[in-house]
Design a protein around this motif. Structure first.
Motif, PDB file in Angstrom:
ATOM      1  N   MET A 180       0.822  -1.208   0.000  1.00  0.00           N
ATOM      2  CA  MET A 180       0.000   0.000   0.000  1.00  0.00           C
ATOM      3  C   MET A 180       0.859   1.261   0.000  1.00  0.00           C
ATOM      4  O   MET A 180       0.513   2.259  -0.630  1.00  0.00           O
ATOM      5  CB  MET A 180      -0.935  -0.022   1.214  1.00  0.00           C
ATOM      6  N   VAL A 181       1.986   1.204   0.699  1.00  0.00           N
ATOM      7  CA  VAL A 181       2.905   2.347   0.681  1.00  0.00           C
ATOM      8  C   VAL A 181       3.434   2.569  -0.736  1.00  0.00           C
ATOM      9  O   VAL A 181       3.488   3.696  -1.238  1.00  0.00           O
ATOM     10  CB  VAL A 181       4.059   2.120   1.678  1.00  0.00           C
ATOM     11  N   MET A 182       3.823   1.480  -1.373  1.00  0.00           N
ATOM     12  CA  MET A 182       4.326   1.612  -2.742  1.00  0.00           C
ATOM     13  C   MET A 182       3.243   2.117  -3.694  1.00  0.00           C
ATOM     14  O   MET A 182       3.509   2.953  -4.576  1.00  0.00           O
ATOM     15  CB  MET A 182       4.854   0.247  -3.218  1.00  0.00           C
ATOM     16  N   TYR A 183       2.041   1.601  -3.533  1.00  0.00           N
ATOM     17  CA  TYR A 183       0.945   2.037  -4.398  1.00  0.00           C
ATOM     18  C   TYR A 183       0.647   3.515  -4.190  1.00  0.00           C
ATOM     19  O   TYR A 183       0.388   4.258  -5.145  1.00  0.00           O
ATOM     20  CB  TYR A 183      -0.293   1.193  -4.111  1.00  0.00           C
ATOM     21  N   HIS A 184       0.684   3.968  -2.924  1.00  0.00           N
ATOM     22  CA  HIS A 184       0.460   5.384  -2.639  1.00  0.00           C
ATOM     23  C   HIS A 184       1.522   6.243  -3.320  1.00  0.00           C
ATOM     24  O   HIS A 184       1.207   7.287  -3.916  1.00  0.00           O
ATOM     25  CB  HIS A 184       0.479   5.608  -1.125  1.00  0.00           C
ATOM     26  N   LEU A 185       2.773   5.809  -3.248  1.00  0.00           N
ATOM     27  CA  LEU A 185       3.842   6.580  -3.873  1.00  0.00           C
ATOM     28  C   LEU A 185       3.698   6.583  -5.395  1.00  0.00           C
ATOM     29  O   LEU A 185       3.956   7.599  -6.055  1.00  0.00           O
ATOM     30  CB  LEU A 185       5.196   6.000  -3.480  1.00  0.00           C
ATOM     31  N   MET A 186       3.293   5.462  -5.940  1.00  0.00           N
ATOM     32  CA  MET A 186       3.108   5.403  -7.390  1.00  0.00           C
ATOM     33  C   MET A 186       2.009   6.357  -7.852  1.00  0.00           C
ATOM     34  O   MET A 186       2.100   6.959  -8.928  1.00  0.00           O
ATOM     35  CB  MET A 186       2.767   3.970  -7.814  1.00  0.00           C
ATOM     36  N   MET A 187       0.953   6.526  -7.040  1.00  0.00           N
ATOM     37  CA  MET A 187      -0.185   7.354  -7.439  1.00  0.00           C
ATOM     38  C   MET A 187       0.015   8.838  -7.141  1.00  0.00           C
ATOM     39  O   MET A 187      -0.557   9.695  -7.815  1.00  0.00           O
ATOM     40  CB  MET A 187      -1.450   6.852  -6.727  1.00  0.00           C
ATOM     41  N   THR A 188       0.808   9.148  -6.128  1.00  0.00           N
ATOM     42  CA  THR A 188       0.874  10.546  -5.673  1.00  0.00           C
ATOM     43  C   THR A 188       2.269  11.150  -5.679  1.00  0.00           C
ATOM     44  O   THR A 188       2.415  12.335  -5.390  1.00  0.00           O
ATOM     45  CB  THR A 188       0.307  10.654  -4.253  1.00  0.00           C
ATOM     46  N   ALA A 189       3.298  10.363  -5.943  1.00  0.00           N
ATOM     47  CA  ALA A 189       4.654  10.923  -5.876  1.00  0.00           C
ATOM     48  C   ALA A 189       4.863  12.001  -6.937  1.00  0.00           C
ATOM     49  O   ALA A 189       5.585  12.980  -6.721  1.00  0.00           O
ATOM     50  CB  ALA A 189       5.684   9.813  -6.040  1.00  0.00           C
ATOM     51  N   PHE A 190       4.237  11.858  -8.091  1.00  0.00           N
ATOM     52  CA  PHE A 190       4.379  12.832  -9.163  1.00  0.00           C
ATOM     53  C   PHE A 190       3.097  13.669  -9.226  1.00  0.00           C
ATOM     54  O   PHE A 190       2.002  13.119  -9.388  1.00  0.00           O
ATOM     55  CB  PHE A 190       4.630  12.125 -10.491  1.00  0.00           C
ATOM     56  N   PRO A 191       3.180  15.004  -9.097  1.00  0.00           N
ATOM     57  CA  PRO A 191       1.967  15.852  -9.015  1.00  0.00           C
ATOM     58  C   PRO A 191       1.181  15.862 -10.319  1.00  0.00           C
ATOM     59  O   PRO A 191       1.741  15.732 -11.408  1.00  0.00           O
ATOM     60  CB  PRO A 191       2.529  17.234  -8.684  1.00  0.00           C
ATOM     61  N   LYS A 192      -0.127  16.033 -10.196  1.00  0.00           N
ATOM     62  CA  LYS A 192      -1.021  16.103 -11.346  1.00  0.00           C
ATOM     63  C   LYS A 192      -1.133  17.556 -11.841  1.00  0.00           C
ATOM     64  O   LYS A 192      -1.315  18.478 -11.042  1.00  0.00           O
ATOM     65  CB  LYS A 192      -2.407  15.593 -10.966  1.00  0.00           C
ATOM     66  N   ALA A 193      -1.048  17.706 -13.161  1.00  0.00           N
ATOM     67  CA  ALA A 193      -1.184  19.045 -13.761  1.00  0.00           C
ATOM     68  C   ALA A 193      -2.657  19.334 -14.060  1.00  0.00           C
ATOM     69  O   ALA A 193      -3.386  18.459 -14.556  1.00  0.00           O
ATOM     70  CB  ALA A 193      -0.370  19.143 -15.042  1.00  0.00           C
ATOM     71  N   VAL A 194      -3.116  20.552 -13.741  1.00  0.00           N
ATOM     72  CA  VAL A 194      -4.483  21.011 -14.059  1.00  0.00           C
ATOM     73  C   VAL A 194      -4.365  22.348 -14.817  1.00  0.00           C
ATOM     74  O   VAL A 194      -3.456  23.133 -14.580  1.00  0.00           O
ATOM     75  CB  VAL A 194      -5.325  21.170 -12.777  1.00  0.00           C
ATOM     76  N   TYR A 195      -5.327  22.579 -15.752  1.00  0.00           N
ATOM     77  CA  TYR A 195      -5.281  23.832 -16.531  1.00  0.00           C
ATOM     78  C   TYR A 195      -6.702  24.216 -16.937  1.00  0.00           C
ATOM     79  O   TYR A 195      -7.629  23.401 -16.935  1.00  0.00           O
ATOM     80  CB  TYR A 195      -4.384  23.689 -17.763  1.00  0.00           C
ATOM     81  N   ASN A 196      -6.823  25.487 -17.298  1.00  0.00           N
ATOM     82  CA  ASN A 196      -8.102  26.043 -17.751  1.00  0.00           C
ATOM     83  C   ASN A 196      -8.263  25.733 -19.235  1.00  0.00           C
ATOM     84  O   ASN A 196      -7.572  26.300 -20.085  1.00  0.00           O
ATOM     85  CB  ASN A 196      -8.135  27.563 -17.512  1.00  0.00           C
ATOM     86  N   ALA A 197      -9.192  24.835 -19.539  1.00  0.00           N
ATOM     87  CA  ALA A 197      -9.365  24.406 -20.924  1.00  0.00           C
ATOM     88  C   ALA A 197      -9.918  25.511 -21.816  1.00  0.00           C
ATOM     89  O   ALA A 197      -9.734  25.472 -23.037  1.00  0.00           O
ATOM     90  CB  ALA A 197     -10.284  23.179 -20.964  1.00  0.00           C
ATOM     91  N   ASP A 198     -10.596  26.540 -21.208  1.00  0.00           N
ATOM     92  CA  ASP A 198     -11.111  27.633 -22.024  1.00  0.00           C
ATOM     93  C   ASP A 198      -9.999  28.530 -22.539  1.00  0.00           C
ATOM     94  O   ASP A 198     -10.153  29.191 -23.563  1.00  0.00           O
ATOM     95  CB  ASP A 198     -12.111  28.459 -21.206  1.00  0.00           C
ATOM     96  N   MET A 199      -8.889  28.549 -21.813  1.00  0.00           N
ATOM     97  CA  MET A 199      -7.785  29.431 -22.206  1.00  0.00           C
ATOM     98  C   MET A 199      -6.651  28.667 -22.883  1.00  0.00           C
ATOM     99  O   MET A 199      -5.877  29.257 -23.630  1.00  0.00           O
ATOM    100  CB  MET A 199      -7.247  30.164 -20.979  1.00  0.00           C
ATOM    101  N   LEU A 200      -6.516  27.359 -22.571  1.00  0.00           N
ATOM    102  CA  LEU A 200      -5.436  26.563 -23.164  1.00  0.00           C
ATOM    103  C   LEU A 200      -6.017  25.607 -24.190  1.00  0.00           C
ATOM    104  O   LEU A 200      -6.983  24.884 -23.909  1.00  0.00           O
ATOM    105  CB  LEU A 200      -4.691  25.761 -22.094  1.00  0.00           C
ATOM    106  N   ALA A 201      -5.408  25.626 -25.362  1.00  0.00           N
ATOM    107  CA  ALA A 201      -5.867  24.703 -26.399  1.00  0.00           C
ATOM    108  C   ALA A 201      -5.508  23.265 -26.065  1.00  0.00           C
ATOM    109  O   ALA A 201      -6.182  22.323 -26.469  1.00  0.00           O
ATOM    110  CB  ALA A 201      -5.263  25.111 -27.735  1.00  0.00           C
ATOM    111  N   GLY A 202      -4.452  23.058 -25.337  1.00  0.00           N
ATOM    112  CA  GLY A 202      -4.005  21.715 -24.942  1.00  0.00           C
ATOM    113  C   GLY A 202      -2.768  21.801 -24.092  1.00  0.00           C
ATOM    114  O   GLY A 202      -2.068  22.830 -24.093  1.00  0.00           O
ATOM    115  N   TRP A 203      -2.515  20.769 -23.359  1.00  0.00           N
ATOM    116  CA  TRP A 203      -1.352  20.758 -22.456  1.00  0.00           C
ATOM    117  C   TRP A 203      -0.255  19.924 -23.074  1.00  0.00           C
ATOM    118  O   TRP A 203      -0.450  18.767 -23.421  1.00  0.00           O
ATOM    119  CB  TRP A 203      -1.752  20.200 -21.095  1.00  0.00           C
TER     120      TRP A 203
END
Length: 569
Positions: free
Chosen positions: A302-325
């Motif tokens: 479970m510790v490894m799974y948590h690190l796999m899911m959360t160790a790298f941050p998720k990017a979020v953006y405003n789709a109305d202003m950005l054509a794509g990431w």
């Protein structure tokens, strides 16, 4: 299809007993073996979860087995009730001790004991089965003696006691040993025992391997003409003669039946890692560690799974202003509809991952630490501490060895049982055969009748553990003191020192005796008077008188001259 044999009904009853044990005996053995080997995620469907293995089970069992086998093991036969003549150069007890030592070397007993302890620690039980192979020649072509005692280790799942509520071997009404062998070999054996064609043809290939130990025991090579069949050997006591009878059979046919082995003891030595009340199966060391091992593996997963899911941050953006990431390094990201008062942080950013509690890591570390310490495998026992206070380290190591006292006592009992079995088999099967011996430092071969063992009673003592090693050192130190003080000579010293401490001890004793005899002869020659020198010292007339005198008178003259010339004390 021919009917099932009566012995096979006893075998089926033994299997039913094992299946009624809670938890199921066969499932427990299979799980323990797989966990020890590292297959600790068997039968678990976790496609997304990682499957780490931190095998503390193998570390603990390996350490404890190594601790139990770090000392020497010996068997000594001692006569009771003054049954031997102490003045004889060669006693039956000496022959028995030498023969058992030779058998231990042939068995490679040190390795057999380690394997047996591994079996007992992982499955709860270990069994040594002995049989006499009449086809072997112990001395090759040098002697007509035939037959040799052989030993094999049998899994606990293949041993069935008639009285399953008692772990003692000698009180059993019968004992069953099962196994699998090639159909061709079983038919050849039935032919040697002159079974009829009907019995031999009933020996056919089967797939009754569901009760074999471990997952690997349930996988066999499937090839024509090389099929295997399950066989059982039933040992039972004859109530009239009190001797052991043996029968071997497959499900529908006998290979041999009710053969009088001549033995007074079952050729089976049974070892439990930890005895259990009212059953012959022991409790394995592995069984008690299994829940802790599962917890440690799951928490790490479970510790490894948590690190796999959360160790790298998720990017979020405003789709109305950005054509794509575009996440490529150095790539430009176009933005549209941005006014002068718009903050870039309101267009795109990263979500902060949730923090994992430190208590999880602490719980894992405590689980591993407490598991090892309660079983005597602490850092001090493993030597993984700073050696500042050596006395404290020794005290901690001795106290941590306390959990091994019960398995060690069971091991002593097992080795002594093996000694009784070998003594019984030598007296029953060996008969008159040549035996190499050392008499007065000279090697010789004599014919010894081993059948006299059937009329003798020896006390069997197993010297196992550190005590035998230190007692030998103390004995040697005492012998050194007696030799240095002149109370014993070098011959008496060498005769009492164990042979393994001095290479080629008997040859050394023989050489020293030869040198002592030569020195004694030289001293006697030097002490004898020289007659010519005595005559030369006499006056001429006395020389003539001496030569004319009879021999008796000449000897008297010589003795008188020697007494006069001897120095005054």
């Amino acid at each position: 299809m021919s009917e099932r044999t009566k012995d096979w009904d006893l075998y089926e009853a033994g299997k039913r007993y094992n299946n009624r044990i809670e938890p199921n005996y066969y499932d427990t053995v299979d799980a323990n073996l797989e966990f020890f080997q590292g297959n600790q995620w068997r039968n678990l469907k976790t496609d997304k979860m990682p499957k780490p293995v931190f095998n503390i089970i193998k570390r603990i069992i390996t350490f404890q087995v190594a601790s139990l086998t770090s000392s020497k093991i010996k068997i000594h036969f001692e006569p009771l009730l003054n049954s031997e003549d102490p003045n004889e150069q060669l006693n039956p007890s000496d022959i028995a001790n030498a023969q058992v030592q030779n058998l231990f070397e042939k068995f490679k007993m040190d390795f057999q004991i380690k394997d047996a302890l591994f079996d007992a620690a992982t499955t709860g039980d270990a069994c040594a089965h002995f049989y006499f192979d009449t086809t072997k020649k112990p001395y090759g072509s040098l002697s007509e003696a035939r037959g040799e005692i052989c030993m094999e280790l049998v899994d606990g799942t293949n041993v069935f006691f008639g009285n399953a509520n008692n772990h003692k071997v000698d009180v059993q009404p019968y004992i069953i040993i099962s196994g699998r062998d090639m159909v061709e070999n079983l038919r050849e054996e039935a032919k040697r025992y002159k079974q009829n064609e009907k019995e031999m043809n009933a020996i056919t290939e089967d797939y009754n391997y569901q009760e074999q130990s471990g997952d690997s025991g349930k996988i066999e090579v499937e090839a024509d003409d090389y099929g295997k069949a399950l066989y059982i050997i039933v040992y039972r006591k004859d109530k009239k003669t009190d001797r052991i009878l043996a029968s071997k059979s497959v499900e529908n046919a006998y290979i041999y039946k009710d053969i009088d082995t001549g033995l007074e003891h079952y050729p089976v030595a049974w070892l439990n890692w930890e005895k259990q009340k009212n059953q012959y199966h022991g409790r394995a060391l592995c069984t008690g560690i299994l829940p802790n091992q599962i917890f440690i593996n799951r928490m790490f997963a479970m510790v490894m799974y948590h690190l796999m899911m959360t160790a790298f941050p998720k990017a979020v953006y405003n789709a109305d202003m950005l054509a794509g990431w575009n996440n490529e390094i150095g790539a430009a990201i176009p933005i549209s509809g941005v006014g002068p008062d718009v903050n870039i942080k309101n267009i795109a950013g990263y979500l902060e991952p949730g923090n994992m509690s430190n208590q999880i890591i602490q719980a894992i570390e405590l689980a591993m630490e407490y598991t090892k310490e309660t079983l005597g495998v602490s850092d001090a026992a493993l030597g993984q501490i700073d050696p500042k206070n050596t006395s404290a380290i020794i005290a901690v190591q001795k106290s941590s060895a306390i959990p091994l006292e019960n398995p060690k006592a069971n091991l002593y009992e097992w080795v002594e049982d093996i000694g009784r079995i070998l003594f019984d088999m030598m007296g029953t099967y060996y008969g008159l055969r040549p035996v190499p011996v050392d008499i007065d430092g000279e090697k010789d071969v004599i014919d010894f009748d081993f059948s006299i063992f059937k009329e003798m009673w020896f006390d069997v003592r197993a010297d196992v553990g550190e005590s035998s090693y230190w007692s030998e050192i103390a004995s040697i130190q005492t012998m050194d003191a007696l030799l240095n003080s002149g109370h014993i000579d070098i011959i008496n010293y060498l005769e009492r020192v164990p042979a393994e401490y001095i290479p080629q001890k008997e040859e050394l004793i023989s050489n020293i005796r030869e040198k002592m005899e030569m020195a004694e002869m030289q001293a006697q020659q030097m002490a004898q008077p020289n007659i010519d020198e005595i005559i030369a010292q006499l006056p001429p007339e006395e020389q003539q008188a001496f030569l004319n005198a009879p021999p008796e008178q000449q000897q008297a003259i010589i003795e008188q001259f020697m007494s006069q010339s001897a120095p005054m004390m």
